[in-house]
Design a protein around this motif. Structure first.
Motif, PDB file in Angstrom:
ATOM      1  N   PRO A   7      39.829  13.322  37.640  1.00 54.77           N
ATOM      2  CA  PRO A   7      40.900  12.897  38.544  1.00 54.77           C
ATOM      3  C   PRO A   7      42.077  13.880  38.555  1.00 54.77           C
ATOM      4  O   PRO A   7      42.380  14.516  37.534  1.00 54.77           O
ATOM      5  N   ALA A   8      42.739  13.974  39.696  1.00 54.40           N
ATOM      6  CA  ALA A   8      43.872  14.893  39.862  1.00 54.40           C
ATOM      7  C   ALA A   8      44.969  14.615  38.842  1.00 54.40           C
ATOM      8  O   ALA A   8      45.592  15.543  38.327  1.00 54.40           O
ATOM      9  N   ARG A   9      45.207  13.340  38.499  1.00 62.05           N
ATOM     10  CA  ARG A   9      46.271  13.024  37.533  1.00 62.05           C
ATOM     11  C   ARG A   9      45.983  13.634  36.166  1.00 62.05           C
ATOM     12  O   ARG A   9      46.894  14.036  35.451  1.00 62.05           O
ATOM     13  N   ASP A  10      44.701  13.741  35.793  1.00 62.78           N
ATOM     14  CA  ASP A  10      44.352  14.353  34.509  1.00 62.78           C
ATOM     15  C   ASP A  10      44.507  15.874  34.564  1.00 62.78           C
ATOM     16  O   ASP A  10      44.916  16.500  33.584  1.00 62.78           O
ATOM     17  N   ILE A  11      44.225  16.453  35.704  1.00 64.27           N
ATOM     18  CA  ILE A  11      44.426  17.896  35.868  1.00 64.27           C
ATOM     19  C   ILE A  11      45.919  18.214  35.784  1.00 64.27           C
ATOM     20  O   ILE A  11      46.318  19.166  35.105  1.00 64.27           O
ATOM     21  N   ALA A  21      43.417  24.838  25.222  1.00 64.73           N
ATOM     22  CA  ALA A  21      42.114  24.428  25.734  1.00 64.73           C
ATOM     23  C   ALA A  21      41.697  25.299  26.912  1.00 64.73           C
ATOM     24  O   ALA A  21      42.520  25.995  27.499  1.00 64.73           O
ATOM     25  N   ILE A  22      40.403  25.210  27.252  1.00 63.09           N
ATOM     26  CA  ILE A  22      39.912  25.972  28.401  1.00 63.09           C
ATOM     27  C   ILE A  22      39.655  25.085  29.612  1.00 63.09           C
ATOM     28  O   ILE A  22      39.416  25.586  30.692  1.00 63.09           O
ATOM     29  N   GLY A  23      39.691  23.754  29.431  1.00 63.84           N
ATOM     30  CA  GLY A  23      39.509  22.906  30.593  1.00 63.84           C
ATOM     31  C   GLY A  23      39.166  21.473  30.280  1.00 63.84           C
ATOM     32  O   GLY A  23      39.250  21.018  29.140  1.00 63.84           O
ATOM     33  N   ILE A  47      37.060  11.455  30.024  1.00 66.24           N
ATOM     34  CA  ILE A  47      37.343  12.827  30.430  1.00 66.24           C
ATOM     35  C   ILE A  47      37.501  13.601  29.124  1.00 66.24           C
ATOM     36  O   ILE A  47      38.269  13.188  28.249  1.00 66.24           O
ATOM     37  N   PHE A  48      36.774  14.693  28.976  1.00 69.48           N
ATOM     38  CA  PHE A  48      36.820  15.460  27.736  1.00 69.48           C
ATOM     39  C   PHE A  48      37.625  16.739  27.887  1.00 69.48           C
ATOM     40  O   PHE A  48      37.489  17.453  28.888  1.00 69.48           O
ATOM     41  N   VAL A  58      38.258  13.434  23.479  1.00 70.07           N
ATOM     42  CA  VAL A  58      38.561  12.580  24.633  1.00 70.07           C
ATOM     43  C   VAL A  58      40.003  12.834  25.057  1.00 70.07           C
ATOM     44  O   VAL A  58      40.925  12.734  24.262  1.00 70.07           O
ATOM     45  N   PHE A  59      40.175  13.178  26.318  1.00 70.73           N
ATOM     46  CA  PHE A  59      41.483  13.450  26.903  1.00 70.73           C
ATOM     47  C   PHE A  59      42.010  12.202  27.615  1.00 70.73           C
ATOM     48  O   PHE A  59      43.191  11.921  27.596  1.00 70.73           O
TER      49      PHE A  59
END
Length: 65
Positions: A7-11, A21-23, A47-48, A58-59
């Motif tokens: 989801p955009a909010r997590d990005i 982190a790399i992503g 979302i990891f 877990v993010f």
């Protein structure tokens, strides 16, 4: 790197927090992913965060209904 239905909010949270982190990744496509036709059904998924050393954590977590 962003993989899967993140989801955009997590990005935005990733970009704001700038963790080492790399992503982010979603290893499976959840039922409520855009384009999936399952009505109001939701599937729990995580979302990891992928760390530079290759480890994941877990993010964010999204519960089912």
């Amino acid at each position: 790197m962003i993989k899967g239905g993140v989801p955009a909010r997590d990005i935005r949270r990733l970009l704001k927090g700038r963790p080492d982190a790399i992503g982010l990744a979603v290893p499976e496509i959840p039922l409520d992913f855009p384009g999936m036709d399952f009505g109001d059904q939701r599937e729990a998924h995580d979302i990891f965060l992928i760390r530079k050393n290759g480890l994941t954590e877990v993010f964010a977590s999204y519960p089912s209904d």
